[in-house]
Design an enzyme around this catalytic site. Structure first.
Site, PDB file in Angstrom:
ATOM      1  N   GLU A   1      -3.918  10.133 -39.825  1.00  0.00           N
ATOM      2  CA  GLU A   1      -4.396   9.480 -38.517  1.00  0.00           C
ATOM      3  C   GLU A   1      -3.599   8.533 -38.152  1.00  0.00           C
ATOM      4  OE1 GLU A   1      -9.414  10.017 -39.079  1.00  0.00           O
ATOM      5  OE2 GLU A   1      -8.165   8.428 -40.310  1.00  0.00           O
TER       6      GLU A   1
ATOM      7  N   ASP B   1     -15.339  -5.793 -10.769  1.00  0.00           N
ATOM      8  CA  ASP B   1     -14.975  -6.011  -9.150  1.00  0.00           C
ATOM      9  C   ASP B   1     -13.925  -6.541  -8.698  1.00  0.00           C
ATOM     10  OD1 ASP B   1     -15.644  -8.955  -8.854  1.00  0.00           O
ATOM     11  OD2 ASP B   1     -17.397  -8.363  -9.835  1.00  0.00           O
TER      12      ASP B   1
END
Ligand code: GLA
Length: 731
Positions: A614, A534
């Site tokens: 990777e 928030d």
């Protein structure tokens, strides 16, 4: 710009593109006349019509007049008990037991600069960049004074509000509700968009037309919550990303909140937002004041994208406070999903070494480094380093990490305590628990009573040696349960309704203290992922772990929903291992990288276990993030498609302020054989410029890319991703 026409008793707030107006109407009632596209000026009270409506009473001063009723006029801050039967903004119980609060205009004050709120988050702006208006209302009988504070950040098209209630009378008053925002519309043809969800699936947008009656949501969990978010949008029914009027309202508050819209009998609508009134009751003695948290409002006439961008910019530049030395955006590796509680220095150093080799900047040691914390059932509250796992303490670890060229970060959960901890054994009365009842457990832990200063001081003191560790530059502040058994041993019975709000103020106080005393440390917020995502937290923690769900496909939804109110630079996002911990799904590494790059970017896996191939991808991802960080985090954000719709792909785009650069990210869903070709229409480019895509030879006209699109490649396999980097040809 704030204009006050004393004669007409008119207050007009102009931002660059919006106008907001209030007027002191008959009997001193503060009316709300307008919020929308910028107007030249004038008195918009002509919009308000009056009629004798049955069952809508008139104030006593009206005498025989029956056409003015609080039940029907649009108001700036709705009172209670005096004839407005719609949602109140304030409710109070007076000393005589009555619950009548009748607010009338009492005065105003204009100031240069933006007001600040003591101990609470608020947008900030210097003298020249904002103005403040304070309007004073008063209930003449109880002498309860309500100060409505408005901050106008003209360049940001942002208007903030806060409310201060002062008991000017001689008896104590019990406040039952003090909302921060009341916004009346003389229309009901509006859609309400809220952002709902659950743990590991936060902030999914839900949209519905207003129906008669009250609709909305809130949190009663003592935190803004995974379930609902203190940010709502009202928009015109046909409004989309690029069209239609949109009003966004955000409460800068990290505790329980309520956001409700009422569509009334005459097709007016009212949005009220503020601290959750359930379990709230605040005693105001004569002369005392109570301040409700800040709410921010934006309006865009041209759709949701523009509205989001207004908020993104304001939050980035006027709410978030970077650590000392400016905002850092380290690429981090977090130990959680790679090691959980099972580690020692050697294992951590190995993890860090493998990451450092690939270009990671910061090693974050998550949960498990303190007390007897070998599972989530014990140890919280004992913030001393477990030297069995980490001989030589954090300093020794920081030194080893430093030798790898990395900085150190650490996880803490200061608001909580395990029953199996020294802290709880020493201070069992420091938790929230009602007398005579064993408190409920959440994740096997109890909640410390952060409304108490001595509790916060103790936590601060015990964290000090940890935070003072040389080389420590980052802290992840977690919070892993909802609040229950709300009762503080430090407050008398009649003040127990203050605990939840005092708790939030306590959290803010400790965060502010850490920020002040360890200003070089970047604090990342977290509450089981995005349970406290928030605007309030963003004032203290420039970034917030967006969700415990790191599955890239789910993240597309979570980050899409989050993007309506919050900027990408605030969104904690990491690449994690597959099959994913939360969903069991396997998504290619490239795709996981693309999803995480539209956030703060990092890894949450053992990079040492990656194959050479990777590792090469990881190196490339880190390089790409570094090169494009500015664009990714501060570029104008466009949602090109919604991951909630059943299309073949999800796409979004960031565009630089000068529109010379853009990055388009595309993630496909489940593959279909022999699929139709796809043309993706881009946004926000300069129609007069030509763009090169991913450094290729061909030039594409900006107007065509937006009007007709760019052909997307067809990729084999599920959940594929690619990015298109557009650069305008110099000229
Ligand atoms: C919460 C956080 C995770 C991790 C764990 C540690 O769930 O959201 O990222 O830090 O706690 O216990």
């Amino acid at each position: 710009m704030i204009l006050h026409d004393e004669q007409a008793k008119l207050f007009t707030l102009h931002t660059r593109n919006t106008t907001y107006q209030m007027k002191v109407g008959q009997y001193g009632v503060l009316l709300h006349t307008y919020y929308g596209p910028r107007l030249r000026g004038g008195d918009l009270a002509y919009l308000i019509q009056y009629a004798d409506r049955g069952f809508s009473p008139a104030p006593p001063e009206a005498g025989d007049g029956r056409t003015f009723s609080l039940d029907t006029v649009p108001q700036e801050y709705s009172a209670s008990g005096v004839g407005d039967f719609r949602q109140p903004s304030i409710r109070a119980e007076l000393a005589d037991g009555s619950q009548v609060v009748d607010l009338r205009y009492a005065g105003c004050e204009l100031r240069h600069g933006k007001y600040a709120l003591d101990g609470m988050p608020a947008f900030y702006a210097g003298e020249g960049a904002a103005d403040t208006l304070v309007i004073e209302l008063e209930d003449p009988v109880s002498q309860l004074r309500v100060e409505l504070l408005y901050g106008v950040l003209e360049e940001y098209d942002l208007i903030t509000r806060a409310v201060r209630v002062v008991n000017g009378g001689s008896c104590s008053v019990r406040l039952l509700q003090v909302s921060s925002l009341c916004l009346d519309f003389q229309r009901a043809d509006l859609d309400l968009i809220m952002f709902d969800g659950r743990h590991t699936m936060e902030r999914c947008p839900s949209r519905a037309p207003l129906r008669p009656g009250v609709q909305g949501a809130g949190s009663v969990r003592g935190m803004s919550s995974h379930q609902h978010n203190p940010f709502v949008v009202l928009c015109e029914p046909g409004a989309g990303e690029d069209n239609g009027g949109c009003w966004g309202a955000m409460l800068l508050y990290s505790g329980g909140f309520q956001a409700e819209v009422e569509r009334d009998q005459f097709d007016n609508s009212r949005l009220v937002m503020g601290i959750q009134p359930r379990q709230f009751c605040w005693t105001l003695e004569p002369g005392e004041a109570f301040t409700a948290p800040e709410a921010a409002m934006v309006y865009a006439h041209n759709g949701l994208t523009a509205m989001s961008r207004q908020l993104h910019r304001a939050i980035r530049e006027r709410l978030i406070r970077p650590p000392q030395g400016g905002m850092r955006h380290p690429v981090l590796i977090n130990s959680w999903e790679a090691a959980y509680y099972d580690f020692d220095t050697e294992k951590l150093v190995e993890l860090a070494r493998a990451s450092a080799e690939l270009g990671v900047d910061l090693f974050v040691l998550d949960d498990g480094w303190f007390g007897r914390r070998d599972s989530d059932r014990r140890g919280l509250g004992d913030w001393w380093v477990n030297e069995e796992k980490l001989p030589g303490g954090l300093e020794a670890l920081a030194e080893r990490i430093g030798e790898l060229g990395m900085e150190l970060g650490i996880w803490i959960e200061p608001e909580m305590v395990s029953e199996d901890s020294q802290l709880y054994r020493d201070h069992p009365d420091w938790v929230l628990a009602a007398p005579g009842r064993a408190p409920t457990r959440g994740r096997s832990q109890l909640v410390l009573d952060f409304s108490r200063k001595e509790v916060r001081d103790h936590i601060y003191e015990s964290l000090r040696p940890v935070l003072s560790c040389p080389g420590l530059t980052y802290v992840k502040w977690d919070m892993n349960r909802s609040l229950t058994d709300v009762w503080s041993a430090a407050l008398p019975p009649q003040r127990q309704g203050e605990v939840l709000h005092r708790y939030v103020l306590g959290v803010y106080e400790l965060l502010e203290r850490l920020r002040r005393d360890y200003s070089h440390i970047l604090i990342e917020g977290c509450a089981g992922g995005g349970g406290r995502f928030d605007g309030g937290m963003l004032y203290y923690t420039p970034q917030i772990w967006c969700s415990d769900n790191t599955d890239a496909m789910d993240r597309l939804r979570i980050q899409y929903g989050t993007s309506f109110g919050y900027p990408a630079c605030a969104v904690g996002a990491h690449v994690s291992a597959v099959p994913n911990e939360q969903t069991g799904r396997s998504v290619p590494l490239e795709t996981r990288g693309v999803a995480a790059m539209s956030g703060t970017f990092g890894y949450e896996m053992d990079l040492g276990r990656c194959t050479e191939e990777e590792k090469e991808i990881v190196r490339r991802q880190i390089r790409a993030f570094r090169e494009r960080r500015e664009l990714l985090q501060t570029g104008d954000y466009y949602r090109l498609t919604s991951p909630f719709e059943a299309g073949p792909y999800t796409a979004w785009q960031q565009v630089s302020a000068d529109r010379r650069q853009a990055l388009v990210s595309v993630v496909t869903g489940a593959v279909r054989a022999n699929a139709p070709f796809a043309l993706l229409r881009l946004k926000g480019l300069d129609p007069d410029l030509d763009y090169r895509v991913n450094g290729g030879e061909e030039l594409y006209p900006g107007d065509a890319l937006m009007a007709a699109g760019y052909p997307l490649p067809s990729l084999p396999g599920d959940y594929q991703a690619f990015q298109l980097h557009l650069e305008a040809e110099r000229g």
